[in-house]
Enzyme design. Structure first.
Site, PDB file in Angstrom:
ATOM      1  N   HIS A   1       2.677 -12.738  -5.727  1.00  0.00           N
ATOM      2  CA  HIS A   1       1.588 -12.835  -4.747  1.00  0.00           C
ATOM      3  C   HIS A   1       0.972 -14.240  -4.742  1.00  0.00           C
ATOM      4  O   HIS A   1      -0.250 -14.386  -4.648  1.00  0.00           O
ATOM      5  CB  HIS A   1       0.513 -11.794  -5.060  1.00  0.00           C
ATOM      6  CG  HIS A   1      -0.281 -11.338  -3.882  1.00  0.00           C
ATOM      7  ND1 HIS A   1      -1.069 -12.185  -3.131  1.00  0.00           N
ATOM      8  CD2 HIS A   1      -0.428 -10.114  -3.317  1.00  0.00           C
ATOM      9  CE1 HIS A   1      -1.676 -11.512  -2.179  1.00  0.00           C
ATOM     10  NE2 HIS A   1      -1.288 -10.240  -2.259  1.00  0.00           N
TER      11      HIS A   1
ATOM     12  N   HIS B   1      -0.955  -2.572  -4.532  1.00  0.00           N
ATOM     13  CA  HIS B   1      -0.429  -3.529  -5.520  1.00  0.00           C
ATOM     14  C   HIS B   1      -0.444  -2.985  -6.948  1.00  0.00           C
ATOM     15  O   HIS B   1      -0.792  -3.687  -7.901  1.00  0.00           O
ATOM     16  CB  HIS B   1      -1.212  -4.837  -5.455  1.00  0.00           C
ATOM     17  CG  HIS B   1      -1.002  -5.622  -4.199  1.00  0.00           C
ATOM     18  ND1 HIS B   1       0.151  -5.547  -3.460  1.00  0.00           N
ATOM     19  CD2 HIS B   1      -1.824  -6.499  -3.549  1.00  0.00           C
ATOM     20  CE1 HIS B   1       0.044  -6.345  -2.404  1.00  0.00           C
ATOM     21  NE2 HIS B   1      -1.134  -6.919  -2.426  1.00  0.00           N
TER      22      HIS B   1
ATOM     23  N   GLU C   1       5.271 -12.581   0.786  1.00  0.00           N
ATOM     24  CA  GLU C   1       5.653 -11.734  -0.338  1.00  0.00           C
ATOM     25  C   GLU C   1       6.907 -10.925   0.012  1.00  0.00           C
ATOM     26  O   GLU C   1       6.825  -9.950   0.753  1.00  0.00           O
ATOM     27  CB  GLU C   1       4.514 -10.772  -0.673  1.00  0.00           C
ATOM     28  CG  GLU C   1       3.173 -11.439  -0.922  1.00  0.00           C
ATOM     29  CD  GLU C   1       2.024 -10.486  -0.622  1.00  0.00           C
ATOM     30  OE1 GLU C   1       1.946  -9.420  -1.290  1.00  0.00           O
ATOM     31  OE2 GLU C   1       1.209 -10.780   0.277  1.00  0.00           O
TER      32      GLU C   1
ATOM     33  N   ASP D   1      -1.666  -9.621   8.309  1.00  0.00           N
ATOM     34  CA  ASP D   1      -1.492  -8.964   7.014  1.00  0.00           C
ATOM     35  C   ASP D   1      -0.464  -7.858   7.220  1.00  0.00           C
ATOM     36  O   ASP D   1      -0.769  -6.672   7.127  1.00  0.00           O
ATOM     37  CB  ASP D   1      -2.818  -8.397   6.506  1.00  0.00           C
ATOM     38  CG  ASP D   1      -2.762  -7.984   5.034  1.00  0.00           C
ATOM     39  OD1 ASP D   1      -1.697  -8.180   4.399  1.00  0.00           O
ATOM     40  OD2 ASP D   1      -3.762  -7.460   4.519  1.00  0.00           O
TER      41      ASP D   1
ATOM     42  N   ARG E   1       0.810  -1.219   0.000  1.00  0.00           N
ATOM     43  CA  ARG E   1       0.000   0.000   0.000  1.00  0.00           C
ATOM     44  C   ARG E   1       0.842   1.267   0.000  1.00  0.00           C
ATOM     45  O   ARG E   1       1.927   1.322   0.588  1.00  0.00           O
ATOM     46  CB  ARG E   1      -0.931   0.010   1.222  1.00  0.00           C
ATOM     47  CG  ARG E   1      -1.997  -1.062   1.151  1.00  0.00           C
ATOM     48  CD  ARG E   1      -2.746  -1.233   2.470  1.00  0.00           C
ATOM     49  NE  ARG E   1      -3.833  -2.205   2.314  1.00  0.00           N
ATOM     50  CZ  ARG E   1      -3.674  -3.532   2.416  1.00  0.00           C
ATOM     51  NH1 ARG E   1      -2.477  -4.030   2.686  1.00  0.00           N
ATOM     52  NH2 ARG E   1      -4.689  -4.334   2.242  1.00  0.00           N
TER      53      ARG E   1
END
Length: 348
Positions: A177, A103, A312, A247, A78
């Protein structure tokens, strides 16, 4: 058995390449989004299973795909308010995640058709993907020439090498991803995760980093020793509430900047499958599939809540707005390069 790579149409416009190594491990990659659609690896009994979430229908990758298997760019993760200032000029990016940019934007690299060239050697089978991102695409400055090399090696590593150059200064933070389920079905809560990180980047309610780099010690984010993903995911913790689970970006312990080193390791007790992620990047985003839901289906499977996880490799989120974070700015005359790898094995 020699490594091989074959191609077949994937919908009206894309091509699907099937890479097979000397051990019979199989990886399938599409020119649409550079997506890894399938990864077939053996369990402790030698039985192959597809451990990568994805779709049979290429059109699904243009819908609510949750970025399954995709190449991510120009910027993984982000950027706050979809905006950054570079060399005195403010750039407004596509806003596609609440008020933020995620992304690479709604039509980022994950939705682009990539040019492809395949190769095979006695040690590996590979695919060279290339894409020219034009000046202004999704709001980014500069014409960015990107090359990504996927290489399936005979040691059961899928190596991914990224390269980019630009004619204007621009942020670049490329990654893949892929979503994994090492059991091939069910949820991933019993998978045992290790992350080689003493610190992480806490986020606000919009999942934008606060700028702090606190220790993971004494928190549900301490994966320095193996823990089941589900062991602490439900505890009362503000950061877990912000992400609806994990996350978050972890600050990797690096022996030196840019070293290709182990970042994370996952083991599925039921199958014995092991995944190790190596990277040159300073961070890695761990996502526990919190927003997957039973309405998502592909390859004859239902991708329910927490049925896959992502690891990632990346620079930190919102780095263009955080001078204290490692820089993600690529300038003309410089080259962006980074290497990551997914290593697959089995344990009793």
């Amino acid at each position: 058995m020699q490594p091989t790579i074959i191609s077949a149409p994937f919908g009206p416009d894309a091509t699907l390449y099937t890479l097979t190594n000397a051990n019979g491990m199989i990886v399938k990659i599409s020119t649409l989004g550079g997506v890894i659609t399938e990864i077939h690896t053996p369990d402790r009994n030698g039985q192959l299973a597809d451990i990568c979430l994805g779709f049979d229908d290429p059109a699904a990758y243009l819908g609510e795909s949750h970025y399954f298997g995709a190449l991510i760019g120009r910027y993984g993760n982000r950027i706050a308010n979809g905006r950054f200032t570079l060399d005195g000029e403010t750039h407004q990016l596509d806003v596609n995640n609440g008020i933020n940019h995620l992304h690479g934007g709604q039509d980022g690299f994950h939705r682009r058709l990539w040019e492809a060239e395949s190769f095979a050697t006695p040690k590996s089978a590979g695919l060279i993907l290339s894409y020219l991102s034009p000046d202004g695409e999704q709001g980014y400055p500069g014409n960015l020439e990107v090359t990504v090399i996927y290489e399936l090696r005979n040691d059961n590593e899928l190596r991914i090498a990224f390269h980019a150059i630009s004619d204007k200064a621009t942020p670049v933070n490329l990654t893949n991803h892929a979503y994994f389920n090492l059991a091939g079905k069910g949820d991933i809560l019993s998978h045992e995760l290790t992350i080689v990180a003493d610190a992480y980047t806490p986020v606000d309610s919009g999942l934008i980093p606060t700028g702090e780099l606190p220790t993971v010690a004494g928190t549900p984010f301490d994966f320095r020793t193996p823990h089941a993903i589900g062991a602490r995911i439900g505890v009362d913790d503000e950061q877990l509430r912000h992400g609806a689970g994990y996350d978050h970006n972890f600050v990797l312990n690096k022996s030196q900047t840019g070293a290709l080193e182990l970042a994370a390791r996952v083991r599925d007790p039921s199958s014995g499958r092991v995944l190790e992620v190596v990277t040159q990047e300073p961070g890695i985003q761990f996502y526990s599939g919190n927003f997957l839901h039973d309405g998502m289906q592909g390859k004859g499977r239902i991708y329910g809540h927490r049925s896959g996880f992502c690891l990632e490799p990346q620079h930190y989120p919102d780095s263009p707005n955080r001078a204290e974070f490692p820089s993600t700015i690529l300038r003309p005359g410089a080259e962006y390069t980074t290497v990551m790898g997914y290593r697959f094995a089995v344990e009793d």
